[in-house]
Scaffold this active site. Sequence first.
Site, PDB file in Angstrom:
ATOM      1  N   LYS A  10      38.965 103.772  47.023  1.00  0.00           N
ATOM      2  CA  LYS A  10      39.803 104.906  47.422  1.00  0.00           C
ATOM      3  C   LYS A  10      41.158 104.432  47.967  1.00  0.00           C
ATOM      4  O   LYS A  10      41.340 103.233  48.219  1.00  0.00           O
ATOM      5  CB  LYS A  10      39.022 105.741  48.446  1.00  0.00           C
ATOM      6  CG  LYS A  10      37.743 106.356  47.857  1.00  0.00           C
ATOM      7  CD  LYS A  10      37.031 107.218  48.879  1.00  0.00           C
ATOM      8  CE  LYS A  10      35.796 107.867  48.275  1.00  0.00           C
ATOM      9  NZ  LYS A  10      35.156 108.820  49.217  1.00  0.00           N
ATOM     10  N   TYR A  50      36.378 116.643  42.255  1.00  0.00           N
ATOM     11  CA  TYR A  50      35.616 117.041  43.451  1.00  0.00           C
ATOM     12  C   TYR A  50      35.223 118.514  43.448  1.00  0.00           C
ATOM     13  O   TYR A  50      34.950 119.078  44.512  1.00  0.00           O
ATOM     14  CB  TYR A  50      36.420 116.709  44.716  1.00  0.00           C
ATOM     15  CG  TYR A  50      36.424 115.225  45.034  1.00  0.00           C
ATOM     16  CD1 TYR A  50      35.255 114.575  45.432  1.00  0.00           C
ATOM     17  CD2 TYR A  50      37.575 114.472  44.927  1.00  0.00           C
ATOM     18  CE1 TYR A  50      35.240 113.211  45.716  1.00  0.00           C
ATOM     19  CE2 TYR A  50      37.578 113.111  45.211  1.00  0.00           C
ATOM     20  CZ  TYR A  50      36.400 112.490  45.602  1.00  0.00           C
ATOM     21  OH  TYR A  50      36.385 111.147  45.888  1.00  0.00           O
ATOM     22  N   ASN A 113      36.518 106.654  53.641  1.00  0.00           N
ATOM     23  CA  ASN A 113      35.315 105.818  53.623  1.00  0.00           C
ATOM     24  C   ASN A 113      35.324 104.787  52.483  1.00  0.00           C
ATOM     25  O   ASN A 113      34.284 104.393  51.965  1.00  0.00           O
ATOM     26  CB  ASN A 113      34.043 106.689  53.622  1.00  0.00           C
ATOM     27  CG  ASN A 113      33.924 107.542  52.379  1.00  0.00           C
ATOM     28  OD1 ASN A 113      34.818 107.537  51.536  1.00  0.00           O
ATOM     29  ND2 ASN A 113      32.829 108.259  52.251  1.00  0.00           N
ATOM     30  N   HIS A 116      33.792 105.315  46.632  1.00  0.00           N
ATOM     31  CA  HIS A 116      32.915 106.380  46.131  1.00  0.00           C
ATOM     32  C   HIS A 116      31.839 105.779  45.252  1.00  0.00           C
ATOM     33  O   HIS A 116      32.085 104.789  44.557  1.00  0.00           O
ATOM     34  CB  HIS A 116      33.753 107.361  45.293  1.00  0.00           C
ATOM     35  CG  HIS A 116      32.928 108.330  44.503  1.00  0.00           C
ATOM     36  ND1 HIS A 116      32.435 109.490  45.033  1.00  0.00           N
ATOM     37  CD2 HIS A 116      32.488 108.282  43.215  1.00  0.00           C
ATOM     38  CE1 HIS A 116      31.730 110.125  44.108  1.00  0.00           C
ATOM     39  NE2 HIS A 116      31.745 109.420  42.994  1.00  0.00           N
ATOM     40  N   GLU A 127      31.494 111.452  35.656  1.00  0.00           N
ATOM     41  CA  GLU A 127      32.572 110.829  36.436  1.00  0.00           C
ATOM     42  C   GLU A 127      33.221 109.681  35.665  1.00  0.00           C
ATOM     43  O   GLU A 127      34.430 109.481  35.742  1.00  0.00           O
ATOM     44  CB  GLU A 127      32.016 110.352  37.777  1.00  0.00           C
ATOM     45  CG  GLU A 127      31.647 111.503  38.694  1.00  0.00           C
ATOM     46  CD  GLU A 127      31.028 111.058  40.008  1.00  0.00           C
ATOM     47  OE1 GLU A 127      30.668 111.931  40.808  1.00  0.00           O
ATOM     48  OE2 GLU A 127      30.901 109.833  40.240  1.00  0.00           O
TER      49      GLU A 127
HETATM   50  P1  CMP Z   1      32.228 110.683  48.621  1.00  0.00           P
HETATM   51  O1  CMP Z   1      30.790 110.859  48.979  1.00  0.00           O
HETATM   52  O2  CMP Z   1      32.655 109.567  47.809  1.00  0.00           O
HETATM   53  O3  CMP Z   1      32.746 112.047  47.949  1.00  0.00           O
HETATM   54  C1  CMP Z   1      32.970 113.180  48.746  1.00  0.00           C
HETATM   55  C2  CMP Z   1      33.915 112.781  49.838  1.00  0.00           C
HETATM   56  O4  CMP Z   1      34.277 113.784  50.748  1.00  0.00           O
HETATM   57  C3  CMP Z   1      33.244 111.724  50.727  1.00  0.00           C
HETATM   58  O5  CMP Z   1      33.065 110.554  50.000  1.00  0.00           O
HETATM   59  C4  CMP Z   1      34.250 111.658  51.849  1.00  0.00           C
HETATM   60  O6  CMP Z   1      35.440 110.961  51.494  1.00  0.00           O
HETATM   61  C5  CMP Z   1      34.557 113.148  52.001  1.00  0.00           C
HETATM   62  N1  CMP Z   1      33.667 113.771  52.996  1.00  0.00           N
HETATM   63  C6  CMP Z   1      32.355 113.994  52.905  1.00  0.00           C
HETATM   64  N2  CMP Z   1      31.880 114.604  54.019  1.00  0.00           N
HETATM   65  C7  CMP Z   1      32.947 114.775  54.817  1.00  0.00           C
HETATM   66  C8  CMP Z   1      33.126 115.363  56.101  1.00  0.00           C
HETATM   67  N3  CMP Z   1      32.098 115.897  56.780  1.00  0.00           N
HETATM   68  N4  CMP Z   1      34.364 115.359  56.623  1.00  0.00           N
HETATM   69  C9  CMP Z   1      35.407 114.842  55.943  1.00  0.00           C
HETATM   70  N5  CMP Z   1      35.297 114.268  54.716  1.00  0.00           N
HETATM   71  C10 CMP Z   1      34.090 114.241  54.159  1.00  0.00           C
END
Ligand code: CMP
Length: 144
Positions: A10, A50, A113, A116, A127
């Site tokens: 990311k 998304y 984070n 992905h 994807e």
């Molecule tokens: P990922 O699981 O890769 O794809 C969905 C993304 O949404 C996740 O990583 C985070 O980057 C973001 N995400 C998921 N949950 C939350 C949350 N509670 N608050 C903010 N961002 C979130």
Amino acid sequence: MSNKTLAILKPDCVRNNLIGKVTAQIQEAGFKINGLKMVHLTVDSANGFYEVHKERPFFNDLIKYMTSGPCVPIALEKENAVEDFRKLIGATDPANAAEGTIRKLYAISIQENIVHGSDSDENAAKEISHFFSRKELLDNNGWN
Ligand code: CMP
């Protein structure tokens, strides 16, 4: 059981100069790279990727973050790829991620984070084709 998954390094991973370290950890865990590129997602493309999250309260911030700079989608192959990759990266929230996982090592928040990973075989196929044409993949059997 599928052996393919999609990783995205990311924008925070790219910005913090962690592409090499994270990619090395992925390869050392036994994943083979079938496709890799650096792209700057448009808002339209991020909305499409998304779409399943569009009703979530964090959706707008997620789109802002994912379009804030280039990211690196990587098409990966390994036996049991989806599950093994999710183990390698750790929980969505780095505060809950296991020691040694990529998110525990490098992620700063539940949103930023680092990486992905697809959550199912069906989504992995979708994807991968979001980012890669057949010609761009090393092993392109039936994935587009
Ligand atoms: P990922 O699981 O890769 O794809 C969905 C993304 O949404 C996740 O990583 C985070 O980057 C973001 N995400 C998921 N949950 C939350 C949350 N509670 N608050 C903010 N961002 C979130």
